[in-house]
Write a protein that holds these residues in place. Sequence first.
Motif, mmCIF file in Angstrom:
data_model
loop_
_atom_site.group_PDB
_atom_site.id
_atom_site.type_symbol
_atom_site.label_atom_id
_atom_site.label_comp_id
_atom_site.label_asym_id
_atom_site.label_seq_id
_atom_site.Cartn_x
_atom_site.Cartn_y
_atom_site.Cartn_z
ATOM 1 N N LEU A 237 -21.326 29.168 33.585
ATOM 2 C CA LEU A 237 -22.040 29.420 34.841
ATOM 3 C C LEU A 237 -21.670 30.791 35.402
ATOM 4 C CD1 LEU A 237 -21.746 25.919 36.568
ATOM 5 C CD2 LEU A 237 -23.770 26.946 35.556
ATOM 6 N N PHE B 189 -24.293 33.744 35.858
ATOM 7 C CA PHE B 189 -24.511 34.182 37.241
ATOM 8 C C PHE B 189 -24.274 35.687 37.363
ATOM 9 C CE2 PHE B 189 -23.197 34.232 41.786
ATOM 10 C CZ PHE B 189 -24.325 33.622 42.321
ATOM 11 N N SER C 184 -26.900 39.058 37.482
ATOM 12 C CA SER C 184 -26.894 39.998 38.598
ATOM 13 C C SER C 184 -26.626 41.426 38.105
ATOM 14 C CB SER C 184 -25.898 39.579 39.676
ATOM 15 O OG SER C 184 -24.624 39.459 39.133
ATOM 16 N N ALA D 49 -28.010 30.374 43.835
ATOM 17 C CA ALA D 49 -27.092 29.438 43.178
ATOM 18 C C ALA D 49 -27.838 28.303 42.488
ATOM 19 C CB ALA D 49 -26.104 28.872 44.200
ATOM 20 N N ALA E 212 -29.155 29.464 39.065
ATOM 21 C CA ALA E 212 -28.083 29.619 38.074
ATOM 22 C C ALA E 212 -27.563 28.249 37.658
ATOM 23 C CB ALA E 212 -26.953 30.459 38.647
ATOM 24 N N THR F 162 -21.200 22.938 39.381
ATOM 25 C CA THR F 162 -22.060 23.941 40.013
ATOM 26 C C THR F 162 -21.699 24.158 41.482
ATOM 27 O OG1 THR F 162 -23.776 22.389 40.702
ATOM 28 C CG2 THR F 162 -23.964 23.312 38.490
ATOM 29 N N ILE G 239 -20.095 27.582 42.020
ATOM 30 C CA ILE G 239 -20.880 28.802 42.230
ATOM 31 C C ILE G 239 -21.734 28.684 43.499
ATOM 32 C CG2 ILE G 239 -20.914 29.512 39.813
ATOM 33 C CD1 ILE G 239 -23.833 28.472 39.710
#
Lengths: 223, 218, 242
Positions: B69, B73, B77, B85, B88, B161, B164
Amino acid sequence: MTYQFDFSFIYEYRAMLAHGIAYTVYLTLVGGTVGTLIGTVGAICRTWDIKPFAGLYQCYVELFRNTPFLVQLFLIFFGLPSLGIRMSEGQAAILAIILNVGAYSTEIIRAGLQATPKGQIEAAQSLAFTRWQIFFYVMLRPALRKVWPALSSQIVISMLGSAVCSQISAEELTFVANFIQSRNFRAFETYFLTTAIYFAMAFLIRQSLNLIGRYAIVRRPLP
Amino acid sequence: MMTFTLWDIVRNLLLGGALTLLLSMVAFVLGGLAALALLFARIAKHRPPRGLAQIYIEIFQGTPLLLQLFTLFFGLSLLGLDVPAWLAAGVGLMLFSSAYLAEIWRGCVESVPRGQWEAGASLALTYREQMRHVILPQAMRMAIAPTVGFAVQVVKGTAVTSIIGFAELTKTGSMIANATYQPFLVYGLVAIGYFLLCYPLSWYAQRLERRLYATRTN
Amino acid sequence: MPLVRTNRLHKHFGKNHVLKGINLEVEEGEVVAIVGRSGSGKSTLLRALNGLETIDDGTIEVDGTALVAEQGDLRALRQKVGMVFQQFNLFPHLSAGQNVMLAPQIVKDTSKEEAEVIARSTLARVGLEHKFDAFPDQLSGGQQQRVAIARALAMSPKVLLCDEITSALDPELVNEVLMVVRQLASEGMTLIMVTHEMRFAREVGNKLVFMYEGRIHESGDPQTMFANPATPEFANFISSLD
Ligand SMILES: Nc1ncnc2c1ncn2[C@@H]1O[C@H](COP(=O)(O)OP(=O)(O)OP(=O)(O)O)[C@@H](O)[C@H]1O
Ligand SMILES: [Mg+2]
């Protein structure tokens, strides 16, 4: 605008990375060993339906297998202190991993024990093996041999899962990665490298477990 | 300071739980579709697709979901994409699921005895026809139990998750725990929430497996 | 012209040279029994005739369709060559009838109705028309093998290959399968069978092939061969049987 990848931080942070790797290995080794012992006891209790442990073990297994490791970690580290049980980050992390491996290995080993053919037990009885000998040589050893691959996979999965221990600040590899990227602002490179390290560790741990399985559990006869 | 009643806590957790459920389903369904493509590549006759699929699977099965992740992520970027979020989380979990499901299903395809392929071949069926009419129907039957079992891993995976920043059940729990200073209660409720989602799946998977085992042995 | 002809057929498994130049000719309507020790290459030969094993050198020709090493139209070949396996290999997710109907529908584009007619009549040939809807796990081994024969027959092959088709059966079930084979032979079906049932090979076969270390060591009329073995290896082989 082109982005320049920069992995030069590895050298600067090599000691920290080594610490993180060692910590993750420690979590895996201790978690895997103690967890497997707990699982073996659990499998025995469940197989012979030893009361009240069989029932307790069943609850424990279901609870741990049906909730996320991260939540278990939070409950242990943040939740237990309100019951007066206080632990360091490291203690909470290792406890969570042990309990997790214990739950999974209980079921894995139990499946192996249950697969013991009845005829083998009878054969051993007819050879006047003691109960303990039957259990050890005819049931447990073959069972462990049979489920060793599944057990190995589970230990590798636990190692990978231990990455979330960073969330309670246990100083394992991902925690180190978080720290480094907060310093060098090279998040992608840092995490990419860390991912690669995990990949290599997963490979090495799997290979080592295979070796252990081959020589300690299967016991190749000497030539 | 705001005070939270038990109902406030539960209400917010239910909201987070709904997002957990949603994310799980999206990741599982999309991951399943991707896994199907991956499966066919993995068992293809030709080497290149097989090798690529194997590398993909080994990478996703050999690295932590959390790091997948993070890499996704921050990688996106870098490309100048400002990924929210939830996106991702969804993509990451989908990729993760696809690797595991493809491997589970490959195991099922490979456990169909070789004689079944040969019987198909001897009747002049092509590789595709053998696959479609002989192998897949048998493999699918074996795949149901482990697939349901893996759904549990997906639901549990969604918790990662939260790290993140996706506000599913665990993240919601963390926020409430910080606000109420009642971590034991809140994380306990969170755990119960996951248990309620996962246990029925585990139970069903075990039952399916036992039934399959029973029909195979008699 | 023979129906089946192999020419200098060679096959290796790694360093193991399993078929060392097989020349075999089978006329239409002939019943050929292949015998020989374990590992002499009988199964490999049969599987090569159906394209289940690739061949390293030589040619196979069935009814004018040629199969050259590493290439050739397998689909055309396999439509002319049916195969029955030791382990039956019925499709467990399909009923007996569906097992028989599958290939005609897919390979020959036969309509479902027509395929069902074919399936019922071939199942009747092996005495199992009443088992049309039964699934393989509801059938005895002998019945399963008969369904497997029907499945192969439904493609109207020119020649049927049988690899030890009674070896996996309980002794009391062997006869029902042999009866079916005997019936097929009397109807003029071309058969190539690997078998350990010497009595059967002698009674039903028109031709006996003795394989020894990857070669056809001796072949000819079964009665003559059994009465006067031409080679010490074959003599040895027969005497080891009783
Ligand atoms: N798929 C394979 N890979 C490697 N070697 C093989 C394979 N199949 C057969 N062999 C080898 O080829 C040789 C011939 O095997 P084959 O099965 O044709 O013998 P057979 O005459 O049918 O024996 P049996 O009477 O035991 O069935 C044997 O040495 C065997 O080990
Ligand atoms: Mg053979």
